[in-house]
Design a protein around this motif. Structure first.
Motif, PDB file in Angstrom:
ATOM      1  N   VAL A 152       0.864  -1.180   0.000  1.00  7.36           N
ATOM      2  CA  VAL A 152       0.000   0.000   0.000  1.00  7.36           C
ATOM      3  C   VAL A 152       0.900   1.228   0.000  1.00  7.36           C
ATOM      4  O   VAL A 152       1.801   1.344   0.836  1.00  7.36           O
ATOM      5  N   VAL A 153       0.654   2.131  -0.959  1.00  6.06           N
ATOM      6  CA  VAL A 153       1.458   3.346  -1.062  1.00  6.06           C
ATOM      7  C   VAL A 153       0.548   4.563  -1.075  1.00  6.06           C
ATOM      8  O   VAL A 153      -0.642   4.467  -1.361  1.00  6.06           O
ATOM      9  N   LYS A 154       1.145   5.689  -0.752  1.00  2.13           N
ATOM     10  CA  LYS A 154       0.447   6.976  -0.798  1.00  2.13           C
ATOM     11  C   LYS A 154       1.298   7.899  -1.652  1.00  2.13           C
ATOM     12  O   LYS A 154       2.500   8.034  -1.421  1.00  2.13           O
ATOM     13  N   ASP A 155       0.664   8.507  -2.666  1.00  4.11           N
ATOM     14  CA  ASP A 155       1.402   9.405  -3.558  1.00  4.11           C
ATOM     15  C   ASP A 155       2.066  10.527  -2.784  1.00  4.11           C
ATOM     16  O   ASP A 155       1.494  11.062  -1.836  1.00  4.11           O
ATOM     17  N   VAL A 156       3.264  10.874  -3.218  1.00  8.70           N
ATOM     18  CA  VAL A 156       4.009  11.976  -2.632  1.00  8.70           C
ATOM     19  C   VAL A 156       3.833  13.168  -3.556  1.00  8.70           C
ATOM     20  O   VAL A 156       4.178  13.088  -4.739  1.00  8.70           O
ATOM     21  N   GLU A 157       3.244  14.233  -3.039  1.00  6.44           N
ATOM     22  CA  GLU A 157       3.046  15.435  -3.842  1.00  6.44           C
ATOM     23  C   GLU A 157       4.370  16.181  -3.962  1.00  6.44           C
ATOM     24  O   GLU A 157       5.066  16.393  -2.974  1.00  6.44           O
ATOM     25  N   THR A 158       4.707  16.543  -5.173  1.00  7.92           N
ATOM     26  CA  THR A 158       5.916  17.318  -5.405  1.00  7.92           C
ATOM     27  C   THR A 158       5.548  18.568  -6.186  1.00  7.92           C
ATOM     28  O   THR A 158       4.746  18.509  -7.106  1.00  7.92           O
ATOM     29  N   GLU A 159       6.095  19.677  -5.788  1.00  9.14           N
ATOM     30  CA  GLU A 159       5.890  20.901  -6.539  1.00  9.14           C
ATOM     31  C   GLU A 159       6.934  20.965  -7.631  1.00  9.14           C
ATOM     32  O   GLU A 159       8.108  20.694  -7.393  1.00  9.14           O
ATOM     33  N   GLU A 160       6.491  21.304  -8.811  1.00  7.12           N
ATOM     34  CA  GLU A 160       7.424  21.410  -9.918  1.00  7.12           C
ATOM     35  C   GLU A 160       7.383  22.832 -10.453  1.00  7.12           C
ATOM     36  O   GLU A 160       6.332  23.447 -10.537  1.00  7.12           O
ATOM     37  N   VAL A 161       8.549  23.311 -10.816  1.00 10.43           N
ATOM     38  CA  VAL A 161       8.677  24.652 -11.368  1.00 10.43           C
ATOM     39  C   VAL A 161       9.254  24.519 -12.767  1.00 10.43           C
ATOM     40  O   VAL A 161      10.218  23.786 -12.979  1.00 10.43           O
ATOM     41  N   SER A 162       8.652  25.227 -13.713  1.00  9.07           N
ATOM     42  CA  SER A 162       9.153  25.170 -15.081  1.00  9.07           C
ATOM     43  C   SER A 162      10.499  25.883 -15.160  1.00  9.07           C
ATOM     44  O   SER A 162      10.912  26.575 -14.225  1.00  9.07           O
ATOM     45  N   ARG A 163      11.171  25.746 -16.290  1.00 12.52           N
ATOM     46  CA  ARG A 163      12.467  26.414 -16.456  1.00 12.52           C
ATOM     47  C   ARG A 163      12.351  27.924 -16.340  1.00 12.52           C
ATOM     48  O   ARG A 163      13.278  28.602 -15.957  1.00 12.52           O
ATOM     49  N   GLY A 164      11.182  28.460 -16.674  1.00 13.90           N
ATOM     50  CA  GLY A 164      10.947  29.905 -16.580  1.00 13.90           C
ATOM     51  C   GLY A 164      10.562  30.355 -15.191  1.00 13.90           C
ATOM     52  O   GLY A 164      10.334  31.539 -14.962  1.00 13.90           O
ATOM     53  N   GLY A 165      10.452  29.421 -14.235  1.00 14.54           N
ATOM     54  CA  GLY A 165      10.138  29.771 -12.864  1.00 14.54           C
ATOM     55  C   GLY A 165       8.653  29.735 -12.543  1.00 14.54           C
ATOM     56  O   GLY A 165       8.237  30.192 -11.487  1.00 14.54           O
ATOM     57  N   ILE A 166       7.834  29.188 -13.426  1.00 18.30           N
ATOM     58  CA  ILE A 166       6.398  29.130 -13.198  1.00 18.30           C
ATOM     59  C   ILE A 166       6.076  27.850 -12.426  1.00 18.30           C
ATOM     60  O   ILE A 166       6.497  26.761 -12.806  1.00 18.30           O
ATOM     61  N   LEU A 167       5.307  28.005 -11.350  1.00 19.64           N
ATOM     62  CA  LEU A 167       4.888  26.856 -10.560  1.00 19.64           C
ATOM     63  C   LEU A 167       3.808  26.113 -11.332  1.00 19.64           C
ATOM     64  O   LEU A 167       2.798  26.682 -11.717  1.00 19.64           O
ATOM     65  N   LEU A 168       4.031  24.816 -11.584  1.00 20.17           N
ATOM     66  CA  LEU A 168       3.079  24.015 -12.347  1.00 20.17           C
ATOM     67  C   LEU A 168       2.050  23.389 -11.416  1.00 20.17           C
ATOM     68  O   LEU A 168       2.399  22.768 -10.422  1.00 20.17           O
ATOM     69  N   THR A 169       0.776  23.554 -11.748  1.00 21.43           N
ATOM     70  CA  THR A 169      -0.281  22.935 -10.955  1.00 21.43           C
ATOM     71  C   THR A 169      -0.409  21.475 -11.346  1.00 21.43           C
ATOM     72  O   THR A 169       0.118  21.045 -12.358  1.00 21.43           O
ATOM     73  N   SER A 170      -1.165  20.729 -10.555  1.00 18.43           N
ATOM     74  CA  SER A 170      -1.319  19.307 -10.841  1.00 18.43           C
ATOM     75  C   SER A 170      -2.027  19.065 -12.163  1.00 18.43           C
ATOM     76  O   SER A 170      -1.809  18.055 -12.808  1.00 18.43           O
ATOM     77  N   SER A 171      -2.867  19.994 -12.611  1.00 12.00           N
ATOM     78  CA  SER A 171      -3.555  19.806 -13.883  1.00 12.00           C
ATOM     79  C   SER A 171      -2.652  20.113 -15.070  1.00 12.00           C
ATOM     80  O   SER A 171      -2.948  19.727 -16.191  1.00 12.00           O
ATOM     81  N   ALA A 172      -1.539  20.774 -14.851  1.00  9.80           N
ATOM     82  CA  ALA A 172      -0.639  21.162 -15.938  1.00  9.80           C
ATOM     83  C   ALA A 172       0.515  20.194 -16.124  1.00  9.80           C
ATOM     84  O   ALA A 172       1.378  20.419 -16.946  1.00  9.80           O
ATOM     85  N   LYS A 173       0.548  19.144 -15.352  1.00 11.64           N
ATOM     86  CA  LYS A 173       1.647  18.188 -15.469  1.00 11.64           C
ATOM     87  C   LYS A 173       1.108  16.777 -15.333  1.00 11.64           C
ATOM     88  O   LYS A 173      -0.004  16.557 -14.868  1.00 11.64           O
ATOM     89  N   GLU A 174       1.900  15.821 -15.747  1.00 12.93           N
ATOM     90  CA  GLU A 174       1.517  14.429 -15.551  1.00 12.93           C
ATOM     91  C   GLU A 174       1.646  14.076 -14.079  1.00 12.93           C
ATOM     92  O   GLU A 174       2.514  14.596 -13.380  1.00 12.93           O
ATOM     93  N   LYS A 175       0.788  13.188 -13.632  1.00  9.91           N
ATOM     94  CA  LYS A 175       0.836  12.771 -12.249  1.00  9.91           C
ATOM     95  C   LYS A 175       2.125  11.991 -11.993  1.00  9.91           C
ATOM     96  O   LYS A 175       2.442  11.062 -12.720  1.00  9.91           O
ATOM     97  N   PRO A 176       2.868  12.359 -10.962  1.00  5.49           N
ATOM     98  CA  PRO A 176       4.110  11.629 -10.678  1.00  5.49           C
ATOM     99  C   PRO A 176       3.809  10.241 -10.147  1.00  5.49           C
ATOM    100  O   PRO A 176       2.773  10.000  -9.535  1.00  5.49           O
ATOM    101  N   GLN A 177       4.707   9.319 -10.397  1.00  6.82           N
ATOM    102  CA  GLN A 177       4.549   7.975  -9.880  1.00  6.82           C
ATOM    103  C   GLN A 177       5.495   7.748  -8.703  1.00  6.82           C
ATOM    104  O   GLN A 177       6.086   6.699  -8.569  1.00  6.82           O
ATOM    105  N   PHE A 178       5.649   8.777  -7.883  1.00 10.93           N
ATOM    106  CA  PHE A 178       6.455   8.669  -6.676  1.00 10.93           C
ATOM    107  C   PHE A 178       5.509   8.473  -5.508  1.00 10.93           C
ATOM    108  O   PHE A 178       4.483   9.149  -5.413  1.00 10.93           O
ATOM    109  N   ALA A 179       5.837   7.547  -4.619  1.00 12.31           N
ATOM    110  CA  ALA A 179       4.957   7.286  -3.486  1.00 12.31           C
ATOM    111  C   ALA A 179       5.762   6.836  -2.284  1.00 12.31           C
ATOM    112  O   ALA A 179       6.924   6.448  -2.406  1.00 12.31           O
TER     113      ALA A 179
END
Length: 94
Positions: free
Chosen positions: A11-38
């Motif tokens: 049983v795993v729980k997804d780990v939320e990670t904030e991602e920033v584009s190269r231009g410094g824009i914070l990407l929301t969860s709808s703007a990126k693929e869901k990470p497979q880190f847990a």
């Protein structure tokens, strides 16, 4: 309520990670693929799976990478979990 996985399930729980584009824009969860880190929150005892003895090789608290479409999603007590077979885990993050 507590989840107790059977055999080689984890049983795993997804780990939320904030991602920033190269231009410094914070990407929301709808703007990126869901990470497979847990993070592993529970492990099964292992046992005989498909006629072979299987030991669980991950431990509670470890961070892992899992296959994108693997597992069964479950919502329990307001938390979202994924139940995976151990062979759906690709790597442990150290």
């Amino acid at each position: 309520m507590k989840l107790k996985p059977l055999l080689d399930r984890v049983v795993v729980k997804d780990v939320e990670t904030e991602e920033v584009s190269r231009g410094g824009i914070l990407l929301t969860s709808s703007a990126k693929e869901k990470p497979q880190f847990a993070e592993v929150v529970a492990i099964g005892p292992g046992g005989v799976v498909d006629g072979k003895e299987v030991k669980v090789l991950v431990a509670v608290g470890e961070r892992v990478v899992y296959s994108q479409y693997a597992g069964t999603k479950l919502k329990l007590d307001g938390e979202e979990y994924i139940i995976l077979r151990q062979n759906d885990i690709l790597a442990v993050i150290e």
